[in-house]
Design an enzyme around this catalytic site. Structure first.
Site, PDB file in Angstrom:
ATOM      1  N   LYS A  99       0.816  -1.222   0.000  1.00 24.87           N
ATOM      2  CA  LYS A  99       0.000   0.000   0.000  1.00 24.87           C
ATOM      3  C   LYS A  99       0.844   1.265   0.000  1.00 24.87           C
ATOM      4  CE  LYS A  99      -4.471  -1.591   1.379  1.00 24.87           C
ATOM      5  NZ  LYS A  99      -5.683  -1.438   2.158  1.00 24.87           N
ATOM      6  N   LYS A 124      -5.438  -8.498  -6.403  1.00 25.69           N
ATOM      7  CA  LYS A 124      -6.696  -8.849  -5.731  1.00 25.69           C
ATOM      8  C   LYS A 124      -7.789  -7.846  -6.075  1.00 25.69           C
ATOM      9  CE  LYS A 124      -6.750  -6.731  -1.208  1.00 25.69           C
ATOM     10  NZ  LYS A 124      -7.479  -6.698   0.002  1.00 25.69           N
ATOM     11  N   LYS A 134     -11.460  -2.352  -3.481  1.00 25.39           N
ATOM     12  CA  LYS A 134     -12.325  -1.160  -3.580  1.00 25.39           C
ATOM     13  C   LYS A 134     -11.591  -0.003  -4.228  1.00 25.39           C
ATOM     14  CE  LYS A 134     -13.977  -1.939   1.073  1.00 25.39           C
ATOM     15  NZ  LYS A 134     -12.749  -1.994   1.871  1.00 25.39           N
TER      16      LYS A 134
HETATM   17  N1  AQP Z   1     -10.274  -9.664  -3.084  1.00 20.94           N
HETATM   18  C1  AQP Z   1     -10.564 -10.207  -1.911  1.00 20.94           C
HETATM   19  N2  AQP Z   1     -10.739 -11.547  -1.813  1.00 20.94           N
HETATM   20  C2  AQP Z   1     -11.065 -12.130  -0.624  1.00 20.94           C
HETATM   21  N3  AQP Z   1     -11.254 -11.434   0.508  1.00 20.94           N
HETATM   22  C3  AQP Z   1     -11.098 -10.093   0.442  1.00 20.94           C
HETATM   23  N4  AQP Z   1     -11.205  -9.130   1.386  1.00 20.94           N
HETATM   24  C4  AQP Z   1     -10.951  -7.934   0.824  1.00 20.94           C
HETATM   25  N5  AQP Z   1     -10.671  -8.081  -0.478  1.00 20.94           N
HETATM   26  C5  AQP Z   1     -10.744  -9.408  -0.749  1.00 20.94           C
HETATM   27  C6  AQP Z   1     -11.555  -9.394   2.772  1.00 20.94           C
HETATM   28  O1  AQP Z   1     -12.633  -8.544   3.127  1.00 20.94           O
HETATM   29  C7  AQP Z   1     -12.483  -8.143   4.479  1.00 20.94           C
HETATM   30  C8  AQP Z   1     -12.588  -6.664   4.579  1.00 20.94           C
HETATM   31  O2  AQP Z   1     -11.512  -6.078   3.891  1.00 20.94           O
HETATM   32  P1  AQP Z   1     -11.301  -4.528   3.926  1.00 20.94           P
HETATM   33  O3  AQP Z   1     -12.226  -3.894   2.991  1.00 20.94           O
HETATM   34  O4  AQP Z   1     -11.363  -4.062   5.315  1.00 20.94           O
HETATM   35  O5  AQP Z   1      -9.804  -4.320   3.523  1.00 20.94           O
HETATM   36  P2  AQP Z   1      -8.984  -4.669   2.280  1.00 20.94           P
HETATM   37  O6  AQP Z   1      -8.553  -6.091   2.340  1.00 20.94           O
HETATM   38  O7  AQP Z   1      -7.906  -3.639   2.185  1.00 20.94           O
HETATM   39  O8  AQP Z   1     -10.016  -4.509   1.070  1.00 20.94           O
HETATM   40  P3  AQP Z   1      -9.867  -3.692  -0.239  1.00 20.94           P
HETATM   41  O9  AQP Z   1     -11.062  -3.881  -1.074  1.00 20.94           O
HETATM   42  O10 AQP Z   1      -8.556  -4.009  -0.895  1.00 20.94           O
HETATM   43  O11 AQP Z   1      -9.903  -2.216   0.268  1.00 20.94           O
HETATM   44  P4  AQP Z   1      -8.982  -1.046  -0.087  1.00 20.94           P
HETATM   45  O12 AQP Z   1      -8.941  -0.991  -1.568  1.00 20.94           O
HETATM   46  O13 AQP Z   1      -9.643   0.145   0.531  1.00 20.94           O
HETATM   47  O14 AQP Z   1      -7.651  -1.350   0.524  1.00 20.94           O
HETATM   48  C9  AQP Z   1     -11.147  -8.674   4.976  1.00 20.94           C
HETATM   49  O15 AQP Z   1     -11.368  -9.849   5.732  1.00 20.94           O
HETATM   50  C10 AQP Z   1     -10.413  -8.987   3.713  1.00 20.94           C
HETATM   51  O16 AQP Z   1      -9.521 -10.062   3.880  1.00 20.94           O
END
Ligand code: AQP
Length: 333
Positions: free
Chosen positions: A114, A198, A201
């Protein structure tokens, strides 16, 4: 069987997507319905480790709560609240940052990803993000933490902090050592545009993900446009190793229909990808469109959403303030 104590969180950083659903929310609902004691948190303090627009953040906290409810989390059975409304999370995070070691945090791959190439400009919050996550979990004596595969390393850090505190303060069972609950098969949903990244968002391309608020037509279009290759439908698991986009689409299909990939190889043998994609869009729409409709409905009922968060926060406050008092006592305050 004794009930598990579950804690997990989701960042209100935008529209939740199919990755959040398959990797987290679907399991949250199953765990709740197995009568475990569940706490689900909208982790807004985590969200501000990267810059957020304050007005949007407020909306996203409510939208994430709507998504929790629309997926089936029931506020009568589970505690739903937002992290910033319960001060013990910030306080606990500071205390645990005095237990966590620099060397442990230096190994966290999510920070490296990140922060990108310019680490000097990343916030200190982003660096100590996993310590806040450890506080979230340990404050509620959670025994199990359902997370996507990407959070495995952070959970290991929470376990290390728990063990070190218990040992340093000669308090063998003060903190639980939480167990991760990660799906065995297909724990990480990948971008529809790049099978090595992955689904996220914050990906600038909306075509890379299925949002939980997408319409039926948007879902059909995104799946139609998902990256594939010119080879025929695979015949076995081995051939998926070099085809990450295909592996991802098959994984989504299998995860939502609870089928084994082996069954698909015979069902779609000799069929072209447009046929598979059509079937996949039907499967995704069956699961996601009812959720999307419910989210839209709930998003219009701000009063109800705020009430759910307020009531959840009161319960979380009560539980966490007891633990923080004991923790401060251990430190000698
Ligand atoms: N692509 C994914 N596949 C499986 N699990 C996922 N999670 C997130 N993306 C995937 C799981 O969802 C939960 C909440 O995640 P989060 O939104 O708090 O954080 P993150 O992992 O940082 O998700 P994003 O979408 O990638 O957000 P941004 O872009 O804002 O950083 C967690 O249990 C995560 O494992």
């Amino acid at each position: 069987m004794t009930a598990k104590k579950i804690f997990s969180g989701v960042q209100p950083t935008g529209n939740l997507h199919l990755g959040n659903y398959i990797g987290a929310l679907k399991n949250f609902v199953e765990l709740q319905n197995e009568n475990n004691k569940c706490i689900f948190c909208v982790v807004d303090l985590h969200a501000v480790t990267v810059k957020q627009d304050p007005k949007l953040l407020k909306q996203n906290i409510r939208k994430t709560t709507s998504a929790f409810l629309a997926c089936g989390i029931n506020p009568k059975k589970s505690i739903i609240f937002n992290q910033s409304s319960v001060p013990a999370h910030s306080e606990g995070s500071w205390l645990l940052s005095c237990i966590a070691r620099m060397g442990w945090l230096n190994r966290m791959t999510q920070f490296k990803e990140k922060a990108g190439s310019d680490k000097e400009k990343a916030s200190v919050g982003l660096y100590i993000y996993p310590v806040l996550m450890a506080a979230d979990i340990l404050l509620y004596d959670a025994t199990h933490v359902p997370v996507g595969d990407d959070q495995k390393q952070h959970l290991e850090l929470a376990r290390d902090i728990s063990k070190k505190f218990n040992s340093d303060f000669n308090a063998p069972n003060f903190f639980q050592v939480p167990e991760p609950l990660i799906q065995k098969n297909f724990a990480r949903v990948m971008s529809l545009k790049d099978g090595r990244k992955k689904m996220s968002k914050s990906d600038p391309s909306d075509l890379s993900r299925i949002n939980l608020t997408d319409t039926e037509d948007q879902i059909i279009t995104k799946i139609k446009k998902a990256k594939t290759d010119s080879d025929p439908f695979p015949r076995d698991l081995k051939s998926l190793n070099t085809r990450p986009e295909i592996e991802n689409l098959i994984g989504i299909y299998c995860s939502l229909t609870k089928t084994k990939p082996e069954n698909l190889f015979s069902d779609f043998n000799n069929k072209n990808f447009s046929y598979f994609k059509k079937k996949l869009a039907e499967v995704v729409n069956d699961k996601i469109f009812p959720i999307s409709r419910e989210i839209q409905k709930l998003n219009n009922d701000v009063e109800y959403i705020d009430k759910v968060l307020e009531q959840g926060s009161e319960k979380a406050y009560e539980l966490s303030s007891k633990k923080i008092k004991q923790l401060k006592n251990k430190f000698g305050f």
